[in-house]
Design a protein around this motif. Structure first.
Motif, PDB file in Angstrom:
ATOM      1  N   VAL A  16       0.835  -1.210   0.000  1.00  0.00           N
ATOM      2  CA  VAL A  16       0.000   0.000   0.000  1.00  0.00           C
ATOM      3  C   VAL A  16       0.862   1.250   0.000  1.00  0.00           C
ATOM      4  N   LYS A  17       1.901   1.251   0.809  1.00  0.00           N
ATOM      5  CA  LYS A  17       2.759   2.440   0.887  1.00  0.00           C
ATOM      6  C   LYS A  17       3.421   2.752  -0.446  1.00  0.00           C
ATOM      7  N   SER A  18       3.687   1.709  -1.235  1.00  0.00           N
ATOM      8  CA  SER A  18       4.311   1.943  -2.547  1.00  0.00           C
ATOM      9  C   SER A  18       3.365   2.662  -3.511  1.00  0.00           C
ATOM     10  N   ARG A  19       2.071   2.633  -3.211  1.00  0.00           N
ATOM     11  CA  ARG A  19       1.089   3.269  -4.081  1.00  0.00           C
ATOM     12  C   ARG A  19       0.790   4.722  -3.686  1.00  0.00           C
ATOM     13  N   LEU A  20       1.203   5.116  -2.501  1.00  0.00           N
ATOM     14  CA  LEU A  20       0.787   6.412  -1.963  1.00  0.00           C
ATOM     15  C   LEU A  20       1.655   7.551  -2.482  1.00  0.00           C
ATOM     16  N   SER A  21       1.027   8.705  -2.613  1.00  0.00           N
ATOM     17  CA  SER A  21       1.750   9.898  -3.041  1.00  0.00           C
ATOM     18  C   SER A  21       2.291  10.685  -1.853  1.00  0.00           C
ATOM     19  N   LYS A  26      -5.452  12.577   2.091  1.00  0.00           N
ATOM     20  CA  LYS A  26      -6.129  12.899   3.342  1.00  0.00           C
ATOM     21  C   LYS A  26      -6.856  11.678   3.885  1.00  0.00           C
ATOM     22  N   ILE A  27      -7.062  10.697   3.007  1.00  0.00           N
ATOM     23  CA  ILE A  27      -7.634   9.428   3.440  1.00  0.00           C
ATOM     24  C   ILE A  27      -7.125   8.353   2.483  1.00  0.00           C
ATOM     25  N   ILE A  28      -6.796   7.184   3.035  1.00  0.00           N
ATOM     26  CA  ILE A  28      -6.286   6.069   2.229  1.00  0.00           C
ATOM     27  C   ILE A  28      -7.425   5.081   2.005  1.00  0.00           C
ATOM     28  N   PHE A  29      -7.631   4.692   0.754  1.00  0.00           N
ATOM     29  CA  PHE A  29      -8.661   3.713   0.414  1.00  0.00           C
ATOM     30  C   PHE A  29      -8.074   2.746  -0.600  1.00  0.00           C
ATOM     31  N   VAL A  68      -3.759  -3.802   8.839  1.00  0.00           N
ATOM     32  CA  VAL A  68      -3.062  -2.996   7.836  1.00  0.00           C
ATOM     33  C   VAL A  68      -3.502  -1.540   7.956  1.00  0.00           C
ATOM     34  N   ALA A  69      -4.812  -1.321   8.087  1.00  0.00           N
ATOM     35  CA  ALA A  69      -5.324   0.044   8.231  1.00  0.00           C
ATOM     36  C   ALA A  69      -4.726   0.724   9.457  1.00  0.00           C
TER      37      ALA A  69
END
Length: 595
Positions: free
Chosen positions: A352-357, A361-364, A378-379
């Motif tokens: 998931v972290k590899s996908r984040l910019s 403000k919220i991760i989905f 994980v959440a």
């Protein structure tokens, strides 16, 4: 990640002067926890089981539920205890089964399969209960949002008693009785019980009714009652586990239940719990109570691992096992499942972290290969690392099942409820929630959530905050204050371990330790007259030095040097090794001191 340090306002002098028998630092901690009068202080430091617990019959539905259960026992009706697959639900089921068996009933237990059936009652299970001749279902830690399922049970002639503690919507299922202190018209004074806390209040209600009406025991024919004086107190080990594991506030009645529950846990006669703790390395000397740490980081993860990686029945059977051989096998199985859980959780977090910019403000995020049992973990880890709400889901062929965790400033269940038109079902708390939806609704649900988060979460909310109880001097760090802090236990939600700030400590030694150099060990020195941080009398030595440990702070060794002055936020802990005991600072955060 850079963190913002927030130091609590100093307690007013009037408050400090009002209680001269307590050190000023202790009074500051009490003030921070909103414990500000003599009655509240006495209740906090001296939680009393006999006087401090509320009458269970203050809870709406209690009288009706108790009477219905006695009727079922007298008539030898088939009873199902319908549980949940987490530690709170499992301990709730065990508590209720133990009291029902003591009354002479022979209840069956049903724990749903997390991946196949999801949370709460389900229609297929209800139909199966009808075929088995079930007359009464008692839910624990679930049920308050299961409208269709309860309606089906009613149509099939099965009555339902709901015991739950989750968020209550505008309408309620058509159950025979509902025990949930969060109901608007419930007069029960304490609203923050865990699911196991509500189940325990029902157990208390049954015991109280039996004592008040001896004819009840005579009317339960041909059964030898197994309820001795203090019977319900020996259920408190289960209550403590479920309460701590569910992260409800450890204040008020929860504080009493956990404080005494930890004592019972240290003396537990449950073969399964004793075996689990032994295998996990918990040394039980039978004279010192365990702490919330052992529940949070040893017991609860292993109980939860069963439902996350396989089926929670393994953990439930461990809790009620009366066979040493069975307990050993089940305990070893939970150890294995817990190890698997850790590995797969770490893998998904990295993915998931590899996908984040980094601007979310919220991760989905979701994936068809992610087990539904670990999405909540994980959440939780993502919230800790990214400091924004995170909703993670396991994508099935037609539906997705997810779990969310939130930051303090964002009410997750409220936000999800505003998106309810996209969901099949949902439930939870301000900080944690679960949901199920059709895959065709994923994009719409995500868009609405992101809109809500964009409107309500300000940029400053995304900077993690370290809440510090007090800035202190080095001279305040001593065994006396450590012993005073220990009186604040049990620690948990609503009563966290105190955090302190000391400035201008000199790094006199530093090294990395642990597998892979993950951790940082320091010697920190406050020098006489060197920084104004310590007032030294003529009898004091020139220096006062502390050992400090920073878990997962190994990377900091590239940013600080021996001889640097640092400001340190820490917990005060006792390091015991090889018969020696010394004070140690557990580093929560540190920064270079301003020159």
């Amino acid at each position: 990640m850079q963190k913002r340090w927030q130091i609590n306002s100093k307690a007013p002098n009037d408050f400090i002067k009002q209680f001269p028998e307590y050190p000023a630092l202790v009074l500051q901690l009490l003030f921070n926890r909103n414990i500000r009068d003599q009655s509240a202080i006495d209740e906090f430091f001296n939680p009393d089981y006999e006087e401090g617990l509320y009458d269970p019959f203050l809870m709406k539905g209690m009288k009706r539920a108790v009477e219905r259960i006695f009727k079922a026992v007298r008539n030898k009706e088939k009873i199902i205890v319908f549980g949940d697959y987490d530690a709170d639900g499992l301990t709730s089921a065990a508590v209720l089964v133990k009291i029902l068996e003591a009354l002479g009933a022979r209840p069956d237990v049903y724990i749903p399969d997390r991946a196949k059936e999801g949370y709460g009652l389900n229609l297929e299970a209800i139909r199966r209960f009808k075929e088995l001749g079930v007359k009464l279902i008692i839910t624990v830690d679930c049920g308050v949002s299961d409208f269709e399922e309860v309606e089906l049970a009613c149509q099939l002639g099965i009555e339902v008693i709901i015991t739950d503690h989750h968020w209550v919507g505008e309408k309620l299922p058509r159950a025979f009785a509902i025990l949930n202190p969060k109901q608007d018209d419930c007069q029960y004074p304490f609203k923050e019980l865990a699911g196991v806390g509500v189940a325990y209040k029902l157990a208390q209600g049954l015991v109280y009714k039996l004592k008040a009406c001896p004819e009840q025991s005579r009317r339960i024919k041909n059964e030898k009652l197994k309820i001795n004086e203090g019977f319900e107190k020996w259920l408190l080990d289960l209550v403590a586990i479920g309460t701590v594991a569910d992260c409800v506030p450890l204040v008020g009645e929860n504080r009493i239940l956990v404080k005494y529950g930890l004592i019972v846990l240290g003396k537990t006669q449950r073969i399964g719990l004793k075996t689990l703790m032994k295998n996990a390395g918990i040394i039980n000397n039978n004279h010192l109570p365990l702490t919330t740490y052992e529940i949070n980081f040893v017991i609860a993860p292993r109980l939860n691992a069963a439902g996350r990686m396989d089926h929670a029945n393994h953990a439930y059977k461990l809790l009620i096992s009366e066979s040493l051989e069975e307990a050993k096998q089940l305990s070893e199985k939970l150890e294995e499942k817990n190890y698997q859980r850790q590995k797969i959780t770490e893998k998904i977090v990295r993915e998931v972290k590899s996908r984040l910019s980094g601007k979310e403000k919220i991760i989905f995020e979701g994936n068809e290969n992610w087990p539904v049992g670990v999405v909540g973990l994980v959440a939780s880890k993502l919230v800790d690392e990214a400091n924004c709400p995170a909703l993670i889901f396991s994508k099935g062929k037609k539906q997705s099942i997810g779990s969310g965790r939130s930051i303090h400033s964002f009410n997750l269940i409220e936000a999800i409820s505003r998106c309810s038109k996209h969901l099949c079902e949902f439930g939870g708390h301000r900080g944690a929630a679960g949901f199920t939806l059709d895959n065709s609704k994923l994009a719409d649900f995500k868009d609405q959530l992101e809109t809500i988060a964009g409107e309500e979460i300000q940029s400053e909310n995304l900077v993690p905050v370290v809440n510090i109880d007090a800035e202190i001097n080095s001279e305040d760090i001593n065994w006396n204050i450590y012993d005073q802090i220990a009186k604040f236990s049990p620690f948990g939600e609503g009563n966290p371990k105190p955090l302190f700030l000391v400035r201008n400590l000199k790094i006199s030694q530093m090294r990395i330790v642990g597998n892979g150099g993950k951790h940082l060990k320091l010697k920190l020195t406050a020098q006489r007259g060197g920084n104004g941080n310590i007032a030294v009398s003529s009898q004091d030595s020139l220096q006062k030095t502390f050992d400090a440990i920073g878990f997962s702070f190994g990377g900091c060794i590239k940013k600080i040097n021996q001889g640097d002055l640092v400001d340190v936020v820490f917990e005060l802990i006792a390091d015991e090794w090889n018969g020696m005991r010394q004070l140690q600072l557990k580093i929560i955060d540190l920064k270079k001191s301003k020159k």
